[in-house]
Design an enzyme around this catalytic site. Sequence first.
Site, PDB file in Angstrom:
ATOM      1  N   GLY A  12       0.792  -1.230   0.000  1.00 23.37           N
ATOM      2  CA  GLY A  12       0.000   0.000   0.000  1.00 23.37           C
ATOM      3  C   GLY A  12       0.823   1.278   0.000  1.00 23.37           C
ATOM      4  O   GLY A  12       0.418   2.268  -0.611  1.00 23.37           O
ATOM      5  N   ASN A  13       1.998   1.270   0.660  1.00 25.35           N
ATOM      6  CA  ASN A  13       2.757   2.528   0.742  1.00 25.35           C
ATOM      7  C   ASN A  13       3.406   2.896  -0.591  1.00 25.35           C
ATOM      8  O   ASN A  13       3.921   3.986  -0.741  1.00 25.35           O
ATOM      9  CB  ASN A  13       3.797   2.492   1.864  1.00 25.35           C
ATOM     10  CG  ASN A  13       4.887   1.502   1.582  1.00 25.35           C
ATOM     11  OD1 ASN A  13       4.633   0.440   1.021  1.00 25.35           O
ATOM     12  ND2 ASN A  13       6.108   1.832   1.958  1.00 25.35           N
ATOM     13  N   LYS A 128     -13.438  -9.386   4.368  1.00 28.57           N
ATOM     14  CA  LYS A 128     -12.817  -8.109   4.000  1.00 28.57           C
ATOM     15  C   LYS A 128     -13.887  -7.025   3.847  1.00 28.57           C
ATOM     16  O   LYS A 128     -14.658  -7.024   2.880  1.00 28.57           O
ATOM     17  CB  LYS A 128     -12.058  -8.311   2.682  1.00 28.57           C
ATOM     18  CG  LYS A 128     -11.227  -7.134   2.284  1.00 28.57           C
ATOM     19  CD  LYS A 128      -9.886  -7.560   1.709  1.00 28.57           C
ATOM     20  CE  LYS A 128      -9.066  -6.351   1.364  1.00 28.57           C
ATOM     21  NZ  LYS A 128      -7.706  -6.403   1.811  1.00 28.57           N
ATOM     22  N   LYS A 212      -3.045  -9.903  -2.448  1.00 28.45           N
ATOM     23  CA  LYS A 212      -2.087  -9.693  -3.541  1.00 28.45           C
ATOM     24  C   LYS A 212      -0.750 -10.391  -3.302  1.00 28.45           C
ATOM     25  O   LYS A 212      -0.066 -10.759  -4.262  1.00 28.45           O
ATOM     26  CB  LYS A 212      -1.865  -8.202  -3.802  1.00 28.45           C
ATOM     27  CG  LYS A 212      -1.328  -7.409  -2.630  1.00 28.45           C
ATOM     28  CD  LYS A 212       0.087  -7.028  -2.741  1.00 28.45           C
ATOM     29  CE  LYS A 212       0.585  -6.194  -1.599  1.00 28.45           C
ATOM     30  NZ  LYS A 212      -0.024  -6.219  -0.292  1.00 28.45           N
ATOM     31  N   LYS A 274       2.165 -12.305   4.177  1.00 27.78           N
ATOM     32  CA  LYS A 274       3.422 -12.121   3.431  1.00 27.78           C
ATOM     33  C   LYS A 274       4.369 -13.293   3.685  1.00 27.78           C
ATOM     34  O   LYS A 274       4.972 -13.830   2.751  1.00 27.78           O
ATOM     35  CB  LYS A 274       4.106 -10.801   3.834  1.00 27.78           C
ATOM     36  CG  LYS A 274       3.285  -9.589   3.463  1.00 27.78           C
ATOM     37  CD  LYS A 274       3.992  -8.306   3.797  1.00 27.78           C
ATOM     38  CE  LYS A 274       3.035  -7.135   3.723  1.00 27.78           C
ATOM     39  NZ  LYS A 274       2.206  -7.044   2.517  1.00 27.78           N
TER      40      LYS A 274
HETATM   41  N1  ADP Z   1       6.505  -9.280  12.822  1.00 29.49           N
HETATM   42  C1  ADP Z   1       6.366  -8.195  12.057  1.00 29.49           C
HETATM   43  N2  ADP Z   1       7.454  -7.634  11.489  1.00 29.49           N
HETATM   44  C2  ADP Z   1       7.335  -6.529  10.700  1.00 29.49           C
HETATM   45  N3  ADP Z   1       6.149  -5.918  10.453  1.00 29.49           N
HETATM   46  C3  ADP Z   1       5.032  -6.453  10.986  1.00 29.49           C
HETATM   47  C4  ADP Z   1       5.088  -7.599  11.809  1.00 29.49           C
HETATM   48  N4  ADP Z   1       3.818  -7.905  12.211  1.00 29.49           N
HETATM   49  C5  ADP Z   1       3.037  -6.980  11.662  1.00 29.49           C
HETATM   50  N5  ADP Z   1       3.741  -6.094  10.914  1.00 29.49           N
HETATM   51  C6  ADP Z   1       3.124  -4.983  10.173  1.00 29.49           C
HETATM   52  O1  ADP Z   1       2.859  -5.444   8.850  1.00 29.49           O
HETATM   53  C7  ADP Z   1       2.852  -4.298   8.010  1.00 29.49           C
HETATM   54  C8  ADP Z   1       2.867  -4.763   6.557  1.00 29.49           C
HETATM   55  O2  ADP Z   1       1.602  -5.289   6.234  1.00 29.49           O
HETATM   56  P1  ADP Z   1       0.542  -4.424   5.386  1.00 29.49           P
HETATM   57  O3  ADP Z   1       0.386  -3.052   5.965  1.00 29.49           O
HETATM   58  O4  ADP Z   1      -0.676  -5.247   5.210  1.00 29.49           O
HETATM   59  O5  ADP Z   1       1.352  -4.343   4.033  1.00 29.49           O
HETATM   60  P2  ADP Z   1       1.130  -3.776   2.577  1.00 29.49           P
HETATM   61  O6  ADP Z   1      -0.030  -2.832   2.577  1.00 29.49           O
HETATM   62  O7  ADP Z   1       2.448  -3.111   2.301  1.00 29.49           O
HETATM   63  O8  ADP Z   1       0.924  -4.990   1.736  1.00 29.49           O
HETATM   64  C9  ADP Z   1       4.064  -3.557   8.474  1.00 29.49           C
HETATM   65  O9  ADP Z   1       4.045  -2.210   8.065  1.00 29.49           O
HETATM   66  C10 ADP Z   1       3.964  -3.715   9.991  1.00 29.49           C
HETATM   67  O10 ADP Z   1       3.257  -2.638  10.563  1.00 29.49           O
HETATM   68  N1   CP Z   2      -5.870  -7.129  -2.752  1.00 27.64           N
HETATM   69  C1   CP Z   2      -5.045  -6.802  -1.733  1.00 27.64           C
HETATM   70  O1   CP Z   2      -4.428  -7.661  -1.055  1.00 27.64           O
HETATM   71  O2   CP Z   2      -4.924  -5.426  -1.518  1.00 27.64           O
HETATM   72  P1   CP Z   2      -4.188  -4.720  -0.313  1.00 27.64           P
HETATM   73  O3   CP Z   2      -2.785  -5.253  -0.300  1.00 27.64           O
HETATM   74  O4   CP Z   2      -4.215  -3.247  -0.645  1.00 27.64           O
HETATM   75  O5   CP Z   2      -4.967  -5.072   0.924  1.00 27.64           O
END
Ligand code: ADP
Ligand code: CP
Length: 312
Positions: A12-13, A128, A212, A274
Amino acid sequence: MPRQKLVIALGGNALGNSPQEQLKLVKETAKTIASFAKEDFDIIIGHGNGPQVGMINLAFDVASLSDNTIPPMPFPECGAMSQAYIGYHLQQAIQNELAAQHINRTVCTLVTQVVVDEGDQAFKKPSKPVGIFYSREQAEKLAQEKGFKFVEDAGRGYRRVVPSPLPRKIVEMDLIKELASKGEIVITVGGGGIPVVEDENGYHGVAAVIDKDRSTAKVAIDVHADLFLILTAVDQVYINFNSPNQKGLSFISLKEAKDYIMEGQFAKGSMLPKIEACLSYLEACPSGQAMITSLEHAPAALAGKTGTVLTV
Ligand SMILES: Nc1ncnc2c1ncn2[C@@H]1O[C@H](COP(=O)(O)OP(=O)(O)O)[C@@H](O)[C@H]1O
Ligand SMILES: NC(=O)OP(=O)(O)O
């Protein structure tokens, strides 16, 4: 010597929460992608769409609530719109950056369908939340009329929830492989791909949002990627995340990752999918490498200076 295959999942970032923010942020994203293009990788990019698909769905919901001649937009179509709109911004930013750096490569965005299993348990438990908040009466009416599911969301009203099934097959996979092998930078499985089910009459869109990271891992598996790179908001994966004794991990083996999952080190809905995506890739491609880092530190992570590397 064939080029190394790099598959990237953009978080997302890399995109932000509004069209204006996205247009600004993709310029930075493009610099990272161009640095990989210079290294002569085959490059395939997947990305999220949570905020964007919610925004598109919301816009049509609001319009159709205020004017009943405007139809609400079905969810798979919203997903398709989000792919094209995000792809357009990314594609243009990467093209501009490649031109500025005199790198002679081309970029394309592929509207991509991903087959999901109609019997996936996720369809029984939509999780979701998307779109606008409704009153209880509106939600009940829509649920009855359209069969939508709603949840009460933290005292703010009722929201539609959609299932998040597992990706089973990427419909346009052969084309992705062909384009990438010719040096094209391919943007695909946006928002995890448009979820479709397959029956005797062909493919049909279903209301869902696929994760994703999982879909991009499926791409990495299908192309036998050398490197599966997840770019998110943190430079590394941590244990005891957000606590005084948090510790960044430079390397995680498959076994360690499974142990940490059992310990609950990775938050559901953020880091856990992830790590699970990396595990599915490594189990299928044991000679490959998965890496989790931030967008800005990606070139340093590739040089072995930061990031978390996962291997068998
Ligand atoms: N064990 C961990 N180590 C690192 N980050 C973590 C952990 N558990 C949760 N997070 C969080 O997961 C976030 C990434 O997931 P998310 O925001 O869903 O990712 P994106 O939107 O980039 O796909 C990180 O920014 C952090 O805040
Ligand atoms: N589809 C999906 O996983 O989107 P985000 O990563 O923005 O939640």
